[in-house]
Design a protein around this motif. Sequence first.
Motif, PDB file in Angstrom:
ATOM      1  N   PHE A  73       0.812  -1.272  -0.052  1.00 51.83           N
ATOM      2  CA  PHE A  73       0.080   0.004   0.133  1.00 51.83           C
ATOM      3  C   PHE A  73       1.094   1.211   0.233  1.00 51.83           C
ATOM      4  CE2 PHE A  73      -2.883  -3.030   2.115  1.00 51.83           C
ATOM      5  CZ  PHE A  73      -3.862  -3.125   1.172  1.00 51.83           C
ATOM      6  N   THR A  74       0.521   2.346  -0.461  1.00 49.04           N
ATOM      7  CA  THR A  74       1.412   3.542  -0.644  1.00 49.04           C
ATOM      8  C   THR A  74       1.712   4.228   0.757  1.00 49.04           C
ATOM      9  OG1 THR A  74      -0.779   4.895  -0.899  1.00 49.04           O
ATOM     10  CG2 THR A  74       0.337   4.496  -3.042  1.00 49.04           C
ATOM     11  N   PHE A  75       0.765   3.968   1.917  1.00 47.55           N
ATOM     12  CA  PHE A  75       1.168   4.229   3.082  1.00 47.55           C
ATOM     13  C   PHE A  75       2.161   3.721   3.728  1.00 47.55           C
ATOM     14  CE2 PHE A  75      -2.247   1.517   4.052  1.00 47.55           C
ATOM     15  CZ  PHE A  75      -1.857   0.719   5.003  1.00 47.55           C
ATOM     16  N   GLN A  76       2.485   2.655   3.131  1.00 41.74           N
ATOM     17  CA  GLN A  76       3.778   1.771   3.396  1.00 41.74           C
ATOM     18  C   GLN A  76       5.037   1.859   2.759  1.00 41.74           C
ATOM     19  OE1 GLN A  76       1.617  -2.054   2.926  1.00 41.74           O
ATOM     20  NE2 GLN A  76       1.291  -2.412   5.152  1.00 41.74           N
ATOM     21  N   MET A  77       4.960   2.562   1.783  1.00 43.61           N
ATOM     22  CA  MET A  77       5.756   2.751   0.895  1.00 43.61           C
ATOM     23  C   MET A  77       6.922   3.841   1.326  1.00 43.61           C
ATOM     24  SD  MET A  77       4.280   3.128  -3.003  1.00 43.61           S
ATOM     25  CE  MET A  77       3.325   2.026  -3.675  1.00 43.61           C
ATOM     26  N   THR A  78       8.225   3.355   1.145  1.00 43.20           N
ATOM     27  CA  THR A  78       9.552   4.309   1.290  1.00 43.20           C
ATOM     28  C   THR A  78       9.255   5.566   0.116  1.00 43.20           C
ATOM     29  OG1 THR A  78      11.042   3.202  -0.185  1.00 43.20           O
ATOM     30  CG2 THR A  78      10.939   2.452   2.194  1.00 43.20           C
ATOM     31  N   ASP A  79      10.224   6.532   0.359  1.00 41.59           N
ATOM     32  CA  ASP A  79      10.248   7.439  -0.526  1.00 41.59           C
ATOM     33  C   ASP A  79      10.666   7.091  -2.007  1.00 41.59           C
ATOM     34  OD1 ASP A  79       9.277   9.242   1.341  1.00 41.59           O
ATOM     35  OD2 ASP A  79      11.074  10.579   1.803  1.00 41.59           O
ATOM     36  N   GLU A  80      11.608   5.956  -1.836  1.00 44.49           N
ATOM     37  CA  GLU A  80      12.232   5.648  -3.154  1.00 44.49           C
ATOM     38  C   GLU A  80      11.085   4.700  -3.857  1.00 44.49           C
ATOM     39  OE1 GLU A  80      15.412   2.120  -4.110  1.00 44.49           O
ATOM     40  OE2 GLU A  80      16.027   3.871  -2.825  1.00 44.49           O
ATOM     41  N   GLU A  81      10.371   3.967  -3.023  1.00 47.88           N
ATOM     42  CA  GLU A  81       9.246   3.090  -3.624  1.00 47.88           C
ATOM     43  C   GLU A  81       8.043   4.024  -4.279  1.00 47.88           C
ATOM     44  OE1 GLU A  81       9.286  -0.663  -0.842  1.00 47.88           O
ATOM     45  OE2 GLU A  81       8.532   0.791  -0.041  1.00 47.88           O
ATOM     46  N   ARG A  82       7.659   5.078  -3.588  1.00 51.66           N
ATOM     47  CA  ARG A  82       6.545   6.124  -4.020  1.00 51.66           C
ATOM     48  C   ARG A  82       7.163   6.542  -5.426  1.00 51.66           C
ATOM     49  NH1 ARG A  82       2.255   7.743  -1.266  1.00 51.66           N
ATOM     50  NH2 ARG A  82       2.583   9.592  -2.271  1.00 51.66           N
ATOM     51  N   SER A  83       8.440   7.100  -5.346  1.00 54.93           N
ATOM     52  CA  SER A  83       8.872   7.749  -6.577  1.00 54.93           C
ATOM     53  C   SER A  83       8.814   6.530  -7.828  1.00 54.93           C
ATOM     54  CB  SER A  83      10.292   7.959  -6.427  1.00 54.93           C
ATOM     55  OG  SER A  83      11.034   8.408  -7.546  1.00 54.93           O
ATOM     56  N   ALA A  84       9.151   5.193  -7.521  1.00 54.13           N
ATOM     57  CA  ALA A  84       9.196   4.320  -8.679  1.00 54.13           C
ATOM     58  C   ALA A  84       7.654   4.042  -8.987  1.00 54.13           C
ATOM     59  CB  ALA A  84       9.905   2.988  -7.938  1.00 54.13           C
ATOM     60  N   CYS A  85       7.101   4.132  -7.823  1.00 57.13           N
ATOM     61  CA  CYS A  85       5.484   3.755  -8.199  1.00 57.13           C
ATOM     62  C   CYS A  85       4.962   4.984  -9.141  1.00 57.13           C
ATOM     63  CB  CYS A  85       4.746   3.675  -6.700  1.00 57.13           C
ATOM     64  SG  CYS A  85       2.792   3.459  -6.955  1.00 57.13           S
ATOM     65  N   ALA A  86       5.270   6.182  -8.685  1.00 57.49           N
ATOM     66  CA  ALA A  86       4.769   7.364  -9.723  1.00 57.49           C
ATOM     67  C   ALA A  86       5.538   7.384 -10.999  1.00 57.49           C
ATOM     68  CB  ALA A  86       5.320   8.650  -8.974  1.00 57.49           C
ATOM     69  N   ARG A  87       6.543   6.726 -11.075  1.00 60.90           N
ATOM     70  CA  ARG A  87       7.255   6.566 -12.611  1.00 60.90           C
ATOM     71  C   ARG A  87       6.481   5.609 -13.421  1.00 60.90           C
ATOM     72  NH1 ARG A  87      11.955   5.549 -11.099  1.00 60.90           N
ATOM     73  NH2 ARG A  87      11.771   3.319 -11.322  1.00 60.90           N
ATOM     74  N   ARG A  88       6.230   4.586 -12.633  1.00 60.43           N
ATOM     75  CA  ARG A  88       5.407   3.242 -13.526  1.00 60.43           C
ATOM     76  C   ARG A  88       4.138   3.869 -13.596  1.00 60.43           C
ATOM     77  NH1 ARG A  88       7.891   0.295  -9.364  1.00 60.43           N
ATOM     78  NH2 ARG A  88       5.976   0.028  -8.279  1.00 60.43           N
ATOM     79  N   SER A  89       3.506   4.478 -12.889  1.00 61.20           N
ATOM     80  CA  SER A  89       2.188   4.992 -13.012  1.00 61.20           C
ATOM     81  C   SER A  89       1.856   5.824 -14.216  1.00 61.20           C
ATOM     82  CB  SER A  89       1.504   5.568 -11.620  1.00 61.20           C
ATOM     83  OG  SER A  89       1.364   4.576 -10.661  1.00 61.20           O
ATOM     84  N   GLY A  90       2.946   6.803 -14.191  1.00 60.90           N
ATOM     85  CA  GLY A  90       3.026   7.660 -15.170  1.00 60.90           C
ATOM     86  C   GLY A  90       3.247   7.313 -16.681  1.00 60.90           C
ATOM     87  N   GLN A  91       4.077   6.018 -16.527  1.00 60.60           N
ATOM     88  CA  GLN A  91       4.116   5.240 -17.981  1.00 60.60           C
ATOM     89  C   GLN A  91       2.895   4.901 -18.315  1.00 60.60           C
ATOM     90  OE1 GLN A  91       7.195   2.941 -16.640  1.00 60.60           O
ATOM     91  NE2 GLN A  91       8.960   4.442 -17.684  1.00 60.60           N
ATOM     92  N   ALA A  92       2.077   4.032 -17.376  1.00 57.97           N
ATOM     93  CA  ALA A  92       0.897   3.315 -17.558  1.00 57.97           C
ATOM     94  C   ALA A  92      -0.273   4.467 -18.026  1.00 57.97           C
ATOM     95  CB  ALA A  92       0.539   2.728 -16.308  1.00 57.97           C
ATOM     96  N   LEU A  93      -0.299   5.577 -17.358  1.00 57.58           N
ATOM     97  CA  LEU A  93      -1.338   6.689 -17.746  1.00 57.58           C
ATOM     98  C   LEU A  93      -0.862   6.911 -19.168  1.00 57.58           C
ATOM     99  CD1 LEU A  93      -3.547   8.528 -17.368  1.00 57.58           C
ATOM    100  CD2 LEU A  93      -1.978   9.835 -16.132  1.00 57.58           C
TER     101      LEU A  93
END
Length: 180
Positions: A73-93
């Motif tokens: 879950f996003t509330f469990q993510m580290t800053d690095e994991e959030r950044s990677a998630c945002a990058r993948r989510s941007g690519q998916a969008l």
Amino acid sequence: MNREAEWPRGLVHLYVGDGKGKSTAAAGLALRALGGGKTVYFCQFLKGGTSGELAPLARLGAVVDTQARVERFTFQMTDEERSACARRSGQALAACAQALAGGAYDLVVLDEGVDAANKGMVPWEALLQAVENRAPRVEVVLTGRKPDPRLEALADYYTQMVCQKHPYQEGISARKGIEY
């Protein structure tokens, strides 16, 4: 058969709320579209990429995009994991925006797309622009909680799932094939 006469204008479906059933409704509509000979692009955000609906949808011909999958879950993510998630989510969008604008798909589903925007994984403006710039015939479904009022205004269908009772409240964990 004239596809434009049969399906002249793509509409916007919004399935939101705190209740169970948003993704299930989106998957059900995708299944119905496939059964009707339509082409489907089904993208998930903020999920593990193993939901029970994905493999059957792919077997039936949907393009399934799980590049924005997460391990926690996003509330469990580290800053690095959030950044990677945002990058993948941007690519998916970006892939969804292309699917929406290209017109090759009759139905494009952005499962948890609303939550990806709410959690800052994709900009609301980019999500709204993708929906607004879709090809005229493309139907689009977005799921999640608390949609931006601008998305609410774009919606042709607006369904709110309200949780009245859920087994999780009694300590029953999510079950494969039912909740995911």
